[in-house]
Design a protein around this motif. Structure first.
Motif, PDB file in Angstrom:
ATOM      1  N   GLY A   1      53.655 -15.320  55.144  1.00  0.00           N
ATOM      2  CA  GLY A   1      54.546 -14.330  55.634  1.00  0.00           C
ATOM      3  C   GLY A   1      55.466 -13.496  54.833  1.00  0.00           C
ATOM      4  N   GLY A   2      56.075 -12.584  55.458  1.00  0.00           N
ATOM      5  CA  GLY A   2      56.919 -11.746  54.480  1.00  0.00           C
ATOM      6  C   GLY A   2      56.022 -10.614  53.894  1.00  0.00           C
ATOM      7  N   LEU A   3      54.935 -10.291  54.331  1.00  0.00           N
ATOM      8  CA  LEU A   3      53.978  -9.334  53.481  1.00  0.00           C
ATOM      9  C   LEU A   3      53.801  -8.025  54.422  1.00  0.00           C
ATOM     10  N   SER A   4      54.773  -7.788  55.324  1.00  0.00           N
ATOM     11  CA  SER A   4      54.793  -6.784  56.183  1.00  0.00           C
ATOM     12  C   SER A   4      55.338  -5.448  55.516  1.00  0.00           C
ATOM     13  N   ALA A   5      56.141  -5.899  54.513  1.00  0.00           N
ATOM     14  CA  ALA A   5      56.952  -4.770  53.645  1.00  0.00           C
ATOM     15  C   ALA A   5      56.376  -4.655  52.262  1.00  0.00           C
ATOM     16  N   GLY A   6      55.222  -5.696  52.003  1.00  0.00           N
ATOM     17  CA  GLY A   6      55.039  -5.544  50.529  1.00  0.00           C
ATOM     18  C   GLY A   6      53.746  -4.476  50.603  1.00  0.00           C
ATOM     19  N   PRO A   7      53.145  -4.636  49.375  1.00  0.00           N
ATOM     20  CA  PRO A   7      52.249  -3.756  48.950  1.00  0.00           C
ATOM     21  C   PRO A   7      51.003  -3.747  50.126  1.00  0.00           C
ATOM     22  N   SER A   8      50.414  -2.392  50.370  1.00  0.00           N
ATOM     23  CA  SER A   8      49.364  -2.211  51.497  1.00  0.00           C
ATOM     24  C   SER A   8      48.363  -3.059  51.375  1.00  0.00           C
ATOM     25  N   ARG A   9      47.735  -3.495  50.052  1.00  0.00           N
ATOM     26  CA  ARG A   9      46.775  -4.458  50.190  1.00  0.00           C
ATOM     27  C   ARG A   9      46.971  -5.785  50.687  1.00  0.00           C
ATOM     28  N   LEU A  10      48.208  -6.222  50.729  1.00  0.00           N
ATOM     29  CA  LEU A  10      48.409  -7.546  50.917  1.00  0.00           C
ATOM     30  C   LEU A  10      48.675  -7.700  52.531  1.00  0.00           C
ATOM     31  N   ARG A  11      49.230  -6.518  53.158  1.00  0.00           N
ATOM     32  CA  ARG A  11      49.595  -6.503  54.725  1.00  0.00           C
ATOM     33  C   ARG A  11      48.628  -7.194  55.500  1.00  0.00           C
ATOM     34  N   PRO A  12      47.522  -6.936  55.386  1.00  0.00           N
ATOM     35  CA  PRO A  12      46.284  -7.675  56.174  1.00  0.00           C
ATOM     36  C   PRO A  12      46.266  -9.073  56.128  1.00  0.00           C
ATOM     37  N   LEU A  13      46.975  -9.771  55.101  1.00  0.00           N
ATOM     38  CA  LEU A  13      46.928 -11.105  55.071  1.00  0.00           C
ATOM     39  C   LEU A  13      48.018 -12.011  55.767  1.00  0.00           C
ATOM     40  N   GLU A  14      48.960 -11.030  56.279  1.00  0.00           N
ATOM     41  CA  GLU A  14      50.206 -11.640  57.088  1.00  0.00           C
ATOM     42  C   GLU A  14      49.803 -12.571  58.191  1.00  0.00           C
ATOM     43  N   GLY A  15      50.255 -13.589  58.258  1.00  0.00           N
ATOM     44  CA  GLY A  15      49.878 -14.501  59.236  1.00  0.00           C
ATOM     45  C   GLY A  15      48.664 -15.439  59.159  1.00  0.00           C
ATOM     46  N   ARG A  16      47.857 -15.096  57.887  1.00  0.00           N
ATOM     47  CA  ARG A  16      46.875 -15.883  57.758  1.00  0.00           C
ATOM     48  C   ARG A  16      46.903 -17.140  57.133  1.00  0.00           C
TER      49      ARG A  16
ATOM     50  N   ALA B   1      38.327 -14.064  46.776  1.00  0.00           N
ATOM     51  CA  ALA B   1      38.740 -14.263  45.631  1.00  0.00           C
ATOM     52  C   ALA B   1      40.289 -15.039  45.892  1.00  0.00           C
ATOM     53  N   PHE B   2      40.749 -15.817  44.932  1.00  0.00           N
ATOM     54  CA  PHE B   2      42.051 -16.210  44.833  1.00  0.00           C
ATOM     55  C   PHE B   2      43.012 -15.172  45.146  1.00  0.00           C
ATOM     56  N   VAL B   3      44.058 -15.453  45.769  1.00  0.00           N
ATOM     57  CA  VAL B   3      45.346 -14.375  46.091  1.00  0.00           C
ATOM     58  C   VAL B   3      46.667 -15.072  45.223  1.00  0.00           C
ATOM     59  N   ARG B   4      47.371 -14.072  44.763  1.00  0.00           N
ATOM     60  CA  ARG B   4      48.532 -14.679  43.861  1.00  0.00           C
ATOM     61  C   ARG B   4      49.796 -14.185  44.585  1.00  0.00           C
ATOM     62  N   LEU B   5      50.525 -14.985  45.220  1.00  0.00           N
ATOM     63  CA  LEU B   5      51.912 -14.546  45.895  1.00  0.00           C
ATOM     64  C   LEU B   5      52.985 -15.326  45.635  1.00  0.00           C
TER      65      LEU B   5
END
Length: 125
Positions: free
Chosen positions: A77-92, A114-118
């Protein structure tokens, strides 16, 4: 957005200062507060003191101070305002694989190769 259901008594580590500055103390996650962008605004935790007969008070702490155990399944969560490459991950959904020295968490995200760093505030237990 409603707060996600937490696993009752999820055991976490409460870090004392900054990112990775302390091994932390055992604690129990008892709740969370969402920020306006859908990320974690705060976690509510209770320290686990084995030598105390009294129950410790609940503390409201920054998500940066709470380390969820590796293998925990989280929702992003909290990715809707982040970098565009992360926005599709919101809710995953993702599985926590570890912590990095800079305080970010390393995750295996469903459907990603690949692993994701958040940041910790982007992980909803």
């Amino acid at each position: 957005m409603a707060a996600p259901v937490l696993l009752a008594g999820l055991h976490v580590r409460l870090l004392q200062a900054g990112f990775g500055q302390s091994a932390g103390v055992p604690a129990t996650l008892v709740g969370m507060e969402l920020s306006s962008d859908g990320g974690a605004g705060a976690y509510f935790v209770r320290e686990c003191q084995s030598d105390s007969l009294q129950e410790e008070p609940v503390q409201r702490v920054s998500p940066n101070r709470v380390e969820l155990p590796p293998g925990s399944v989280v929702c992003l969560g909290g990715l809707s305002a982040g970098p565009s490459r992360l926005r599709p991950l919101e809710g995953r959904r993702a599985t926590l694989r570890g912590s990095l020295p800079d305080g970010r968490r390393l995750l295996a995200v469903e459907g990603e190769s690949a692993f994701v760093r958040l940041l910790p505030r982007q992980l909803l237990p």
